[in-house]
Design a protein around this motif. Structure first.
Motif, PDB file in Angstrom:
ATOM      1  N   MET A   1       0.804  -1.220   0.000  1.00 33.07           N
ATOM      2  CA  MET A   1       0.000   0.000   0.000  1.00 33.07           C
ATOM      3  C   MET A   1       0.837   1.270   0.000  1.00 33.07           C
ATOM      4  SD  MET A   1      -3.270  -1.131   2.304  1.00 33.07           S
ATOM      5  CE  MET A   1      -3.644   0.473   2.964  1.00 33.07           C
TER       6      MET A   1
ATOM      7  N   MET B   1       0.194   3.219  -2.972  1.00 32.46           N
ATOM      8  CA  MET B   1      -1.080   3.954  -2.966  1.00 32.46           C
ATOM      9  C   MET B   1      -0.978   5.211  -2.113  1.00 32.46           C
ATOM     10  SD  MET B   1      -3.165   0.475  -2.614  1.00 32.46           S
ATOM     11  CE  MET B   1      -2.866  -0.785  -3.844  1.00 32.46           C
TER      12      MET B   1
ATOM     13  N   VAL C   1      -4.491   6.609  -0.666  1.00 34.56           N
ATOM     14  CA  VAL C   1      -4.597   6.059   0.689  1.00 34.56           C
ATOM     15  C   VAL C   1      -3.742   6.933   1.608  1.00 34.56           C
ATOM     16  CG1 VAL C   1      -3.929   4.108   2.150  1.00 34.56           C
ATOM     17  CG2 VAL C   1      -5.006   3.679  -0.064  1.00 34.56           C
TER      18      VAL C   1
ATOM     19  N   LYS D   1      -3.384   4.921   7.162  1.00 35.65           N
ATOM     20  CA  LYS D   1      -4.093   3.669   6.892  1.00 35.65           C
ATOM     21  C   LYS D   1      -3.150   2.489   6.676  1.00 35.65           C
ATOM     22  CE  LYS D   1      -8.703   3.574   4.935  1.00 35.65           C
ATOM     23  NZ  LYS D   1      -9.425   3.317   3.686  1.00 35.65           N
TER      24      LYS D   1
ATOM     25  N   LEU E   1      -5.414  -6.406   1.254  1.00 36.29           N
ATOM     26  CA  LEU E   1      -4.275  -5.560   1.656  1.00 36.29           C
ATOM     27  C   LEU E   1      -4.597  -4.715   2.879  1.00 36.29           C
ATOM     28  CD1 LEU E   1      -2.701  -4.321  -1.709  1.00 36.29           C
ATOM     29  CD2 LEU E   1      -2.067  -6.289  -0.317  1.00 36.29           C
TER      30      LEU E   1
ATOM     31  N   ILE F   1      -9.912  -0.495  -0.402  1.00 38.70           N
ATOM     32  CA  ILE F   1      -9.221   0.467  -1.270  1.00 38.70           C
ATOM     33  C   ILE F   1      -9.360   0.090  -2.744  1.00 38.70           C
ATOM     34  CG2 ILE F   1      -7.558   1.215   0.486  1.00 38.70           C
ATOM     35  CD1 ILE F   1      -5.534  -0.723  -0.840  1.00 38.70           C
TER      36      ILE F   1
END
Lengths: 408, 221
Positions: A43, A46, A52, A56, B73, B94
């Motif tokens: 992530m 992202m 994101v 998070k 994730l 997401i």
């Protein structure tokens, strides 16, 4: 029983939780280089693109170590492993183990160039790296240079484009993600990226970085000079195994493990990016340095360490990526040249821009590349991963929607 | 605890479960006004077709352990043990499609949903109609299914029926009456019809692939 887990990535975290479920009283020591709470590494790209928030990233509460009664040793790497004495050294201290898991992950592959000590030249691997990139953006970075067209370089380039930077990407193959997708899908990805303004240069390397404190320009191997105020190095990863005695444990690219994720040394297990197991599609040893593999392997390694014998024989390279209006899912063999007797079927629909390439070996599906209409790609992946013989007309699998009944 | 059990051999492919599912997850809970809602309610059960156009109701199996849960994730997928339901938290999701890659049944879709924040694309799948169950209802797909391809029962009851069927199968006389003849007849009819339609000319072969609707742009490399 004293369990020691090297690494607090998803493999280590899942292993610790599996051990704790089966052995409520054993002592678990977890050694992690990163002091940040366990987080979702994929992530970070992202976070870079801004979809994101940084907050998070953690996938466990800050109280994770207490909740699982784990003794964390964070902020340092293991320096030595003594398989005869059954101990690891970290920060000058000995830690003894009865069962050891090496889930130390992987580090970015370093590059050779002058001026790498300049500011704003970063790898993209950890939450700390992405923080540095965000700092560079806050500092007004406008022109980025991305080295490498693999997953990391590609995601870095995409993220920085989403942030409005002008991005130049240097790649070796003719299209990005050449290890993940076939040439046709690679072309679709390249077209989409260039249509959104990415400058791609093939077969060129960066040789010298120039600047006062932070990077200001790069000199390339074709003699040209490129202004840039942020450089991201994404040339793949290598298992982080500096501490492993290679004369005592079998190491290929990664730690060679058996189906129970045991290494060649007694009571030493490995999982995740550091482990090398049999890849289902290739039927050969392979390091699949991807998150879902690490998650699954960590869990199985933990169960085996706690004393129950469970094999893991499902290792498979795979990825799913969404960029702009393209969805890409890929698994197993994408280049039919790498296996013998491959048969390939493809379908491209220009109206919907749905593309599929399926690679078969005898009666088994061993690889897939899907562009768009990826919702049911998991069915294909299950066919690959479980080595299910495909009877009937294979072309059916090229349709965007299908089910197991259609395979009968 | 009752769960939805799927009997694909009984499905006639009427797709009423899809309609019922979409309506059950709409704001209005009624077919006509539901069609005008934005985002438009979409089904979480998907009727596919077999090689002879026989129906196949494809729906989340709420696996345990669930591959999607392990692959998620951001940790948006959890298991509600009391109802044996795998749930997606739309606020945490997401839209990375990692669950699409993990789900061996291909039952997850990605679109806007009324349960999520406006404009946000999220992963959507069957939630066992927990809202209806809380009000003593049963899942909408089961209520709509007239051919009993979807039943709502305890797994013990479903297993017992299967065990009984196996037990009956050891007697040729008993086995003959054990399985409902209607569906077998219907499926045999569909199969025969398709074979008649498609057997003579090789150029007609495409029509045999009942569910392959996009055959117009085939590229063979």
């Amino acid at each position: 029983m004293q369990y020691v887990i090297i690494g607090n990535g998803i493999a280590g975290v899942n292993a610790a939780e599996a051990i704790r479920r089966m052995d409520p009283n054993g002592r678990i020591v977890m050694i992690g280089d990163e002091a940040f709470p366990p987080y979702c590494r994929p992530m970070i790209s992202m976070v870079l693109e801004g979809s994101v928030p940084l907050a998070k990233l953690p996938i466990r509460q800050a109280s994770f170590y207490d909740d699982c009664k784990i003794e964390p040793i964070l902020g340092n790497r293991v320096t030595e492993l003594d398989v005869d004495a059954g101990r690891v050294d970290v920060n000058g201290k000995h830690v003894a183990y009865d069962k050891l898991l090496i889930a130390s992950g992987a580090d970015p592959r370093p590059i050779r160039a002058e001026g790498l000590e300049l500011g704003n030249i970063v790898y993209m691997r950890t939450e700390a790296h992405v923080r540095r990139m965000l700092d560079a953006l806050d500092g007004g970075a406008r022109r980025a240079l991305v080295l490498g067209g693999g997953l990391v370089g590609f995601k870095a380039a995409y993220g920085l484009m989403c942030r409005g930077l002008a991005v130049t990407m240097l790649i070796r193959s003719g299209y990005p993600l050449s290890m993940q997708v076939d040439a046709f899908a690679g072309g679709m990805i390249l077209d989409t990226l260039t249509a959104h303004g990415l400058d791609v240069r093939v077969d060129i390397a960066a040789e010298v970085f120039e600047g006062k404190d932070t990077v200001e320009a790069a000199r390339l191997s074709d003699g040209s000079r490129l202004d840039c105020d942020l450089v991201v190095i994404g040339k793949g990863v290598l298992p982080a195994l500096d501490f492993v005695p290679r004369d005592r444990i079998e190491v290929d690219l990664g730690l060679v493990v058996d189906p129970f994720l045991q290494t060649s040394a007694p009571n030493v297990f490995a999982a995740g990016d550091a482990a090398e197991s049999i890849d289902v599609a290739r039927q050969a040893r392979w390091v699949n340095a991807i998150w879902p593999e690490a998650a699954a392997q960590g869990k199985v390694a933990g169960i085996n360490m706690a004393g129950r014998t469970v094999p893991y024989e499902r290792s498979l390279s795979r990825n799913v990526i969404r960029i702009f209006d393209l969805d890409v899912m890929t698994a197993g063999v994408v280049d039919p040249q790498v296996i013998t007797g491959a048969e390939v079927i493809t379908r491209f629909d220009p109206a919907t821009r749905h593309y599929r390439q399926l690679v078969f070996q005898e009666d088994r599906l061993v690889g897939m590349t899907l562009v768009n209409a990826i919702e049911q790609g998991g069915v294909l992946m299950a066919l690959i991963q479980n080595r299910i013989p495909v009877a009937g007309r294979r072309e059916r699998l090229l349709a965007p929607g299908f089910n197991y009944r259609a395979l009968a | 605890m009752k769960q939805v059990v799927v009997h694909p051999e009984r499905c006639v492919g009427c797709m009423q479960c899809q309609v019922a599912c979409a309506v059950a997850h709409s704001e209005a809970k009624q077919l006509v006004p539901a069609q005008f809602e934005s985002p438009r309610p979409r089904p979480r059960i998907h009727v596919g077709a077999g090689p002879y156009n026989e129906g196949f109701p494809n729906r989340c199996r709420h696996c345990d352990p669930a591959p999607c849960l392990l692959a998620c994730l951001p940790g948006a997928i959890t298991r509600v043990a009391e109802t044996a339901t795998v749930m997606i938290n739309v606020d945490t999701c997401i839209n990375c499609a990692s669950c699409a890659m993990a789900c061996p049944f291909g039952v997850i879709r990605y679109h806007e949903d009324r349960s999520a924040q406006a404009g946000k694309t999220v992963a959507v799948k069957c939630d066992n109609c927990l809202a209806r169950q809380r009000e003593d209802g049963i899942p909408a797909c089961v209520e709509a299914c007239l051919s009993a391809a979807l039943t709502f029962e305890t797994l013990d009851a479903a297993y017992k029926r299967q065990t009984d069927a196996v037990a009956r199968s050891v007697s040729a006389v008993a086995a003959a009456e054990a399985l409902a003849p209607g569906w077998a007849l219907l499926n045999a009819h569909k199969k025969a019809r398709l074979e008649l339609l498609t057997s003579p000319a090789p150029s007609d072969e495409k029509r045999a692939a009942g569910n392959a609707r996009e055959d117009t742009h085939v590229r063979h490399d």
